[in-house]
Design an enzyme around this catalytic site. Structure first.
Site, PDB file in Angstrom:
ATOM      1  N   GLU A 196       2.264  34.750 -52.198  1.00 40.44           N
ATOM      2  CA  GLU A 196       1.645  35.580 -53.239  1.00 40.44           C
ATOM      3  C   GLU A 196       0.205  35.175 -53.583  1.00 40.44           C
ATOM      4  O   GLU A 196      -0.162  35.125 -54.761  1.00 40.44           O
ATOM      5  CB  GLU A 196       2.524  35.568 -54.504  1.00 40.44           C
ATOM      6  N   VAL A 197      -0.609  34.903 -52.573  1.00 40.94           N
ATOM      7  CA  VAL A 197      -2.047  34.761 -52.834  1.00 40.94           C
ATOM      8  C   VAL A 197      -2.593  36.161 -53.087  1.00 40.94           C
ATOM      9  O   VAL A 197      -2.480  37.040 -52.225  1.00 40.94           O
ATOM     10  CB  VAL A 197      -2.760  34.095 -51.648  1.00 40.94           C
TER      11      VAL A 197
END
EC number: 3.2.1.52
Length: 837
Positions: free
Chosen positions: A498-499
């Protein structure tokens, strides 16, 4: 502030396809007025509030994450004692349960001297979700809500079944014989010298659970008298190959537990303990029989997120005990995230001094309702080196591996702020070079992004040399801790998930690094960083594990579709695959990664995320982004065939057969690469020990069943009627086993877990009241006057006629399940008809 008393009430007004409207009422119940200016009411909500759709009396603040605030707008006249301020607002997402309501309110009031006073207000009173607009996620939501009637229907019509035995997970084989073996004060534990640790563990467990403390004697022979013999398997024992296989024989001559290793012996001990029953004080009995057992998967895990809300050492030790009881073998500890860093690193004290404290006066703000006070908050806390060593040794004695996770480069805000504090401290001391050594952020970075959890500053600057230096320092400290505990660290989980889009785009340091290495996109920059990370981990003699994002790349066709990244297959990282919710487009990613050669642990969100609500019921805690995995849905998870039972998407709409047909199936090579399955308990909603137990149990027992037992008979059935009949039969047996054996055994523990008791199903048909439970064997008690049932309330044993009298006009039936130790579950409520029709 001393005389400020505000009462809060919140209600969802309705949902539509894009969000929901809500109302917060603030009643001044104190003697002092809330002033016209100089205050902010803070609260936590995972649903972002739209500042453009907000009552004119207040304006919105968003410090970050799930922390929001309402401050008085120009023209607000103040709130006098007895007055109520109503704030209506609109949020993205949906609100269909108590979990979606804002929580953790606190008031910050500026005083005349320029300081501020802070008062915790707690949670608002939440209005019930009663209307279709409150219970449904807009017009596309076809999934019905759970009601007393739907629960009753779900538990009806199952085949008659009895528990085949009292063991969970079920053994491969158990051949019972007539008679029982009695153990008492003269019982001895005879063990081969290599099994001294297992013998002592058995003695401790017998003492703690049954008050029986047999002598442990080294020996190498067969059972005699009422002895319990522990020995490694020999030729002729019929024990299959595999470290965790075991045999258990209970004969009139005594007990024999043999295993392929100490790990197998430990499983045999846990099965033995589940077979025990008490006759009289100090004497316990065992049914005679022979058991042979082995696990389906080598990896059977539970992930605990201790970062969002800290779970203390004592609770972790208790969870390890319960994992061992049900033959899970890997505890994955999520030790860091945006909202907390939970393990002491001697070289970097700010990680816990700054990164382990949340509150109004801390660097980390209040999150998930943890409140303004850092001290004694569930948002604060960490494991000292000694704490973690104790956890590791406790797990090692029970043959459970502890997998540490340090989440990066995203989900890293606690570490980033801690290293900024270190930077400031050393700069103030004139140590410029040392200050720069571990900085994880680029001060010139102007990138704008918003993470899934609504942070704008939670991604490490991967272009800083301090980033890899930081990781190496943390990993070397972890290796040192594990070595001191006597259990070497083999694998490190580094998250990688989840960057957010937009990170690094306006960082001068990142742009410079990209130009230097010919990287055109930030996706390529992330891949470059993962390559550097893998090289570092290998240099330290460790294996790399991460969430699925670390093993994928964007498809070259420009669609943005995630495909297995061949770059890391030469030394493949273990991939934990989670984003499997139907309709999200990545349902088959685990199979694609396994087919490509990646070792895969399936963590499917729709079946194995235990922080999700178990039913579409406003009172059930938990999120629902991947669905509502109830106990039966978890039990019926088929790790190697997710398609046959796939019927509808998250909104209850039928899945397209063509879409299912186009998804990847496991190849033979892929099947070999499925290491096992893992349940996840993310910590956003785990505010205390009771919530921890409620979300984990009994669903974790179904995870253990599916991870240990052979593939169920229905897994290979394509005839849907036959498949459903087989599933009904298996569920009927499992539910009987849990209700009549496993849960009462949990109740008998010194510290019994506060597992979720099922809410009864209840209907009134032709004047007869019927009730049932998804777990038969539990006691149901009821009242007919609307009062909550207690231990003295009537016990429901069979349907009964109900003829309302004039004195009972408008009364309610309330009926609840009770555990064997008297704990009460949530009541089902049924409004009774009036005598006038």
């Amino acid at each position: 502030m001393r005389h400020m008393n505000l009462e809060l009430a919140w209600a969802c007004l309705g949902n539509d396809a894009s969000g929901f409207s809500a109302r917060l009422q603030i009643r001044n119940a104190g003697p002092a007025a809330l002033p016209a200016a100089g205050w902010t009411l803070y609260f936590n909500t995972c649903r972002p509030v739209d500042p453009a759709r907000l009552s004119a009396s207040v304006c919105l603040l968003h410090p970050g994450g799930d922390l929001f605030g309402f401050a008085p707008a120009a023209g607000f006249a103040g709130l006098l004692p007895g007055q109520t301020l109503e704030i209506e607002y609109w949020s993205a997402g949906w609100a269909i349960s108590v979990t979606d309501a804002p929580l953790g309110f606190y008031l910050v009031l500026q005083d005349a001297q320029g300081g501020q006073q802070v008062r915790a207000l707690g949670d608002a009173q939440i209005a019930p979700f009663l209307t279709p607009a409150q219970q449904q996620r807009g017009p596309e939501d076809r999934l019905p809500a759970s009601t007393a009637a739907t629960r009753y229907a779900a538990a009806c019509g199952l085949p008659e079944a009895e528990a085949l035995h009292g063991l969970t997970p079920a053994p491969q084989s158990w051949r019972s014989a007539a008679g029982r073996l009695t153990l008492g004060a003269a019982t001895r534990i005879l063990y081969q010298p290599a099994l001294a640790s297992e013998a002592e563990l058995l003695r401790e467990l017998l003492d703690a659970q049954w008050g029986l403390a047999p002598h442990c004697l080294p020996a190498d022979g067969q059972p005699a008298g009422d002895a319990i013999v522990l020995r490694l398997a020999q030729a002729g024992d019929g024990i299959a190959h595999g470290e965790e296989t075991y045999g258990l024989e209970v004969r009139p001559q005594g007990v024999l537990i043999c295993g392929a290793s100490g790990h197998g012996i430990a499983h045999g001990i846990q099965s033995l303990l589940q077979l025990l029953s008490s006759a009289v004080a100090g004497v316990i009995q065992l049914p005679l029989g022979v058991m042979r057992d082995a696990p389906r998967y080598a990896y059977r895990g539970l992930m605990l997120d201790v970062a969002r809300h800290f779970i203390g050492k004592a609770a972790v030790l208790r969870i390890i005990d319960l994992m061992a009881c049900y033959k899970l073998n890997t505890l994955h500890l999520h030790l860091s995230d945006d909202e907390g860093w939970r393990i002491a690193i001697a070289a970097l004290p700010e990680l816990t001094e700054v990164g382990a404290r949340r509150g109004a006066d801390a660097a980390l703000c209040a999150s998930f309702g943890s409140g303004p006070q850092a001290q004694d908050s569930a948002g604060s806390g960490y494991y000292s080196r000694a704490d973690f060593i104790e956890i590791l040794r406790h797990a090692q004695r029970r043959h459970i591996s502890v997998l540490p996770e340090i989440d990066l480069p995203g989900h890293a805000r606690a570490a980033i702020l801690a290293m900024q504090a270190r930077h400031q401290r050393l700069l103030a001391a004139g140590q410029v070079e040392a200050a720069e050594a571990y900085l994880l952020s680029d001060p010139e970075d102007c990138s704008t992004y918003l993470s899934v959890q609504l942070w704008r500053d939670n991604v490490m600057c991967v272009a800083r040399p301090g980033c890899l230096r930081f990781i190496e320092t943390v990993l070397r400290e972890l290796q040192s801790i594990y070595a001191e505990a006597g259990t070497p660290l083999h694998t490190i989980h580094t998250g990688g998930d989840e960057v957010p889009d937009g990170a690094w785009l306006a960082s001068p340091l990142c742009r410079q690094l990209m130009a230097q290495h010919g990287l055109a996109t930030t996706a390529q920059l992330q891949e470059y960083f993962f390559d550097q990370l893998r090289a570092l981990v290998q240099h330290l003699g460790l294996r790399l594990a991460g969430w699925e994002e670390m093993a994928v790349a964007s498809a070259p066709d420009g669609t943005g579709r995630a495909v297995p990244n061949p770059r890391f297959l030469d030394a493949p990282m273990r991939s934990y695959v989670w984003l499997s919710a139907w309709g999200k487009g990545r349902e088959d990613l685990g199979y694609r990664l396994a087919n490509a050669g990646y070792p895969v642990v399936l963590c499917n969100g729709d079946r194995l995320y235990l922080d999700l609500a178990c039913a579409k019921d406003p009172e059930e805690p938990g999120y629902y982004w991947a669905g509502f995995p109830g106990l039966r849905e978890v039990l019926e998870f088929c790790p190697e065939d997710i398609y046959t039972d796939a019927r509808c998407d998250l909104m209850g709409q039928a899945l397209e057969p063509a879409a299912l047909a186009g998804m990847v199936r496991l190849s033979e090579q892929g099947r070999a690469n499925i290491l096992g399955i893992q349940a996840q308990l993310w910590g956003e909603n785990v505010r205390d020990g009771a919530r921890l137990d409620y979300l984990l149990f009994p669903r974790l027992l179904a995870v253990a069943e599916r991870a240990w037992c052979a593939s169920p008979v229905w897994a290979g059935m394509n005839d849907m009627a036959a498949r459903r009949a087989a599933q009904d039969a298996a569920w009927a047996e499992f539910s009987q086993r849990l209700g009549r054996h496993t849960l009462p055994r949990l109740d008998s523990l010194a510290v019994p877990p506060a597992y979720r008791l099922p809410v009864p199903g209840v209907v009134l048909q032709d004047g007869v009241l019927h009730a049932n439970l998804e777990l038969p064997g539990l006691t149901m008690r009821y009242t007919l006057d609307g009062s909550e049932p207690d231990a003295q309330a009537a016990v429901y044993t069979a349907p009964f006629a109900w003829v309302p009298s004039p004195q009972q006009e408008g009364a309610q039936v309330r009926i609840a399940a009770f555990s064997s130790n008297g704990r009460k579950g949530r009541s089902a409520v049924l409004d009774l008809p009036s005598s006038t029709g």
